[in-house]
Structures are given as structure tokens and as C-alpha cells.
Design a protein around this motif. Sequence first.
Motif, PDB file in Angstrom:
ATOM      1  N   CYS A 159      -4.650  92.213   6.787  1.00  0.00           N
ATOM      2  CA  CYS A 159      -4.686  92.665   5.240  1.00  0.00           C
ATOM      3  C   CYS A 159      -3.583  91.595   5.265  1.00  0.00           C
ATOM      4  CB  CYS A 159      -4.354  94.097   5.193  1.00  0.00           C
ATOM      5  SG  CYS A 159      -5.972  95.646   5.726  1.00  0.00           S
ATOM      6  N   PHE A 160      -2.557  91.955   5.743  1.00  0.00           N
ATOM      7  CA  PHE A 160      -1.784  90.970   5.297  1.00  0.00           C
ATOM      8  C   PHE A 160      -1.353  89.553   5.282  1.00  0.00           C
ATOM      9  CE2 PHE A 160       2.820  89.464   5.582  1.00  0.00           C
ATOM     10  CZ  PHE A 160       3.304  89.760   4.978  1.00  0.00           C
ATOM     11  N   ILE A 161      -2.993  89.173   6.532  1.00  0.00           N
ATOM     12  CA  ILE A 161      -2.847  87.364   6.551  1.00  0.00           C
ATOM     13  C   ILE A 161      -3.207  86.890   5.159  1.00  0.00           C
ATOM     14  CG2 ILE A 161      -4.157  86.153   7.723  1.00  0.00           C
ATOM     15  CD1 ILE A 161      -3.798  87.505  10.700  1.00  0.00           C
ATOM     16  N   PRO A 162      -4.406  87.508   4.707  1.00  0.00           N
ATOM     17  CA  PRO A 162      -4.509  86.512   3.115  1.00  0.00           C
ATOM     18  C   PRO A 162      -3.455  85.998   2.554  1.00  0.00           C
ATOM     19  CG  PRO A 162      -6.145  87.787   3.903  1.00  0.00           C
ATOM     20  CD  PRO A 162      -4.934  87.981   5.033  1.00  0.00           C
ATOM     21  N   PHE A 163      -2.138  88.133   2.206  1.00  0.00           N
ATOM     22  CA  PHE A 163      -1.412  87.080   1.338  1.00  0.00           C
ATOM     23  C   PHE A 163      -0.577  86.490   1.704  1.00  0.00           C
ATOM     24  CE2 PHE A 163       3.461  88.899   0.756  1.00  0.00           C
ATOM     25  CZ  PHE A 163       3.218  88.868  -0.736  1.00  0.00           C
ATOM     26  N   MET A 164      -0.042  86.637   3.317  1.00  0.00           N
ATOM     27  CA  MET A 164       0.440  85.129   4.023  1.00  0.00           C
ATOM     28  C   MET A 164       0.739  84.070   3.827  1.00  0.00           C
ATOM     29  SD  MET A 164       3.380  85.253   6.157  1.00  0.00           S
ATOM     30  CE  MET A 164       4.155  83.817   7.359  1.00  0.00           C
ATOM     31  N   LEU A 165      -0.897  83.826   3.571  1.00  0.00           N
ATOM     32  CA  LEU A 165      -1.597  81.946   3.490  1.00  0.00           C
ATOM     33  C   LEU A 165      -1.173  81.686   1.879  1.00  0.00           C
ATOM     34  CD1 LEU A 165      -2.744  80.436   4.783  1.00  0.00           C
ATOM     35  CD2 LEU A 165      -5.259  81.324   3.674  1.00  0.00           C
ATOM     36  N   VAL A 166      -1.596  82.755   0.997  1.00  0.00           N
ATOM     37  CA  VAL A 166      -0.983  82.246   0.004  1.00  0.00           C
ATOM     38  C   VAL A 166       0.443  82.042  -0.536  1.00  0.00           C
ATOM     39  CG1 VAL A 166      -1.348  82.780  -2.557  1.00  0.00           C
ATOM     40  CG2 VAL A 166      -2.914  83.339  -1.271  1.00  0.00           C
ATOM     41  N   VAL A 167       1.677  83.109   0.501  1.00  0.00           N
ATOM     42  CA  VAL A 167       3.642  82.315   0.271  1.00  0.00           C
ATOM     43  C   VAL A 167       3.052  81.178   0.638  1.00  0.00           C
ATOM     44  CG1 VAL A 167       4.995  83.510   0.697  1.00  0.00           C
ATOM     45  CG2 VAL A 167       3.373  84.982  -0.120  1.00  0.00           C
ATOM     46  N   MET A 168       2.614  81.096   2.077  1.00  0.00           N
ATOM     47  CA  MET A 168       2.964  79.190   2.264  1.00  0.00           C
ATOM     48  C   MET A 168       2.232  78.523   1.943  1.00  0.00           C
ATOM     49  SD  MET A 168       1.712  80.985   7.142  1.00  0.00           S
ATOM     50  CE  MET A 168       1.258  78.821   7.361  1.00  0.00           C
ATOM     51  N   LEU A 169       1.319  78.898   1.588  1.00  0.00           N
ATOM     52  CA  LEU A 169       0.718  77.651   0.211  1.00  0.00           C
ATOM     53  C   LEU A 169       1.749  76.702  -0.689  1.00  0.00           C
ATOM     54  CD1 LEU A 169      -3.522  78.351   0.640  1.00  0.00           C
ATOM     55  CD2 LEU A 169      -2.395  76.089   1.142  1.00  0.00           C
ATOM     56  N   ARG A 170       2.108  78.087  -1.107  1.00  0.00           N
ATOM     57  CA  ARG A 170       2.936  78.102  -2.548  1.00  0.00           C
ATOM     58  C   ARG A 170       4.052  77.163  -1.478  1.00  0.00           C
ATOM     59  NH1 ARG A 170       3.941  83.042  -5.665  1.00  0.00           N
ATOM     60  NH2 ARG A 170       5.345  81.443  -7.139  1.00  0.00           N
ATOM     61  N   TRP A 171       5.050  77.616  -0.571  1.00  0.00           N
ATOM     62  CA  TRP A 171       5.893  77.048  -0.128  1.00  0.00           C
ATOM     63  C   TRP A 171       5.395  75.961   0.488  1.00  0.00           C
ATOM     64  CZ3 TRP A 171       7.021  80.921   4.310  1.00  0.00           C
ATOM     65  CH2 TRP A 171       7.350  82.611   3.347  1.00  0.00           C
ATOM     66  N   THR A 172       4.432  75.233   0.914  1.00  0.00           N
ATOM     67  CA  THR A 172       3.675  73.691   1.372  1.00  0.00           C
ATOM     68  C   THR A 172       3.869  73.295  -0.443  1.00  0.00           C
ATOM     69  OG1 THR A 172       2.830  74.803   2.955  1.00  0.00           O
ATOM     70  CG2 THR A 172       1.932  72.492   2.634  1.00  0.00           C
ATOM     71  N   ILE A 173       3.874  73.771  -1.104  1.00  0.00           N
ATOM     72  CA  ILE A 173       4.113  72.926  -2.121  1.00  0.00           C
ATOM     73  C   ILE A 173       4.352  72.082  -2.809  1.00  0.00           C
ATOM     74  CG2 ILE A 173       2.742  72.666  -4.920  1.00  0.00           C
ATOM     75  CD1 ILE A 173       0.416  74.100  -3.664  1.00  0.00           C
TER      76      ILE A 173
END
Length: 312
Positions: A159-173
Motif C-alpha cells: 500500500c505504501f509504494i504508490p505514496f513512496m513513488l510520489v515522494v520520490m518524484l517530488r524529490w527528483t524534480i
Amino acid sequence: EVYATDRQMNGLAPITIGHPHVLEESFYRWQHFIKSDLLIGLTWLSAILGFLSLSMSFVYHKDRVYLWFGITSVVNALGCLNGFVTEPPVDIQIFNWFVYSIRLISVPLLYITFAAVFKKDNRWVTAGLIAFILLAPLAIWLSGNSQKVAFALYLPFICFIPFMLVVMLRWTIKAPSTIHWVSCVLLPALFTCGLIDWLRLGGRTNFEGIYLVPYAYGIVLLVIWILHIIDISENRKLEEKLRQSESMFRHFFNLPLVGTAITSAEKGWVQVNDQTCEILGYSREELFTKTWAEITHPDDLAEDVRLFNQML
């Protein structure tokens, strides 16, 4: 004789009838390579990368990605043992518990590793995941290696992976780099493989073939390692260029015939060379008690301040 337990990770492969030579050349050789040789190779690779990274963590101890990557890689190697160990040296129940536990704790470890890659490994989040790593094997043991318990323990991470992906995308931007963008691609790929295996573990799909996560995990770790080594190499090159640039700057800064100075945003003095002191008629100590505005000719001050503000 058929060696099996009531768990889905063991069982019979599909039976194919035909001439032995044809079967060996066209089917079983590749099946053996994929299901055994490749897995053994990825296991050794993961172990080697893990120990290399742990060794580097002593040198670059401030960069925690080496520590977490090393631990994750070694744990992943141990988690692949059930893919090719046919005669466990311990009781089968202990071995099953070990495999269930080690594969499970590799998931939160990978979360910490991804966070460390972005230098966002929060202390409290890391502490919570470590607590899970310590308690999850105990829960599996107390449940008698229950498949349902292991299935349930994976659920929070699924369940947490989609949230983690969004956070990682924000960090990457905010801080784009090759390793950050690639990490954002690797995580959903690993998530897809993990979801398929999770459904198989819970008996939600027909199981035939191999679990995908040991392969995906090994490839993900290899890619992260390669990109991190490339990143280190690029940083070293930039540091060397910076040192050369600073050396050249220092050479020109200290030229005896040119007055050169560095000033602050408040018009104070940061650095001055000897020639500047001689031209202005102040010692270095006296000069540092004044601003350059205080010793500028009144006719020049307004234009100098205008240009200074334009530079800011």
C-alpha cells in the motif's frame, strides 16, 4: 521421490514429453539457466556488491547509502538461497522461517536504501522500519510460519509504494539526477513484480514457474550500484576541476602588481591581497574595520553602489 511441503514455493514443474536430446536443447537447458544458474549468479553478485558497499561505508561513513545498500544486498543474497538450496543444513521449518523472514525484511531495507539515495533517510522513519525488521521474523515464528501472516505483513508495504513513488518524484524534480530518475522507474517495476509474487503467496493466482522478486531485486541493486559509482566518479571529476579552478584563482588573486579583493553583500571585506592594502594605504587589519563604501571617493560612490546592487 518428490520432496515438497504444503507451500506453493515448492512443487512440480510442468512435464514435457519428447526426445531427451531435443528437450535438453530446446527446453530444459534454458529452464535450468533461468531458474538456477541465473539466480545463483545474481545471488553471488548481490553478496559481492553488498560486502563491497559495506567496506566503502567505513570510508564514506557520512554517506549512509553505502551502509544501507550493503545490508540490503547481503540480505537479498540470503533471501535467494531457497531458489537453489535443495538440502537445507537445518530443520525444514527453521529454513522456511528463515526464507520467509529474510525475504520480508528486504522490503523495508530497500525503502531505506532508496531514501538514502535521495539523502532523505529520516531518522524516525528509519527507526520505525528497523523495529519492523526486528519484530516481523518473531511474528512469523510465533505463527508457525503461517503463510497468511507473511501475506499480511507484506500488505503495508504494498500500500505504501504508490505514496513512496510520489515522494520520490517530488524529490527528483527538486534535485534532478540520473540516479534519481532511474530510481523512480525501478520502484514501480519492482512493485509490479512484488505484487504478482504477493498474490501468488496468498493463493490469489495460479502459480507456475518462478517468483519474480529475487530476479528484479538483484537487477535493481545492480543498476543502483552502477549509477552510484558513476555518480561518485562524476563528483570526483567536479571536485578536481574545482580544486584546479581554485588554484588558478588563488594564483591570480595573489599577483603582486594587481589589487584584488572579495567583498561581502554588506560591502565589507572578505579577502584582500597585499597589493590592495598598498594601493589603499591601509593595513589588512585596518581595512577589515571599514567597508569599501567608506573609502570610496564621494563622486564615485553612487555609481559604484548602483553597479554593486546590479551585481547582487
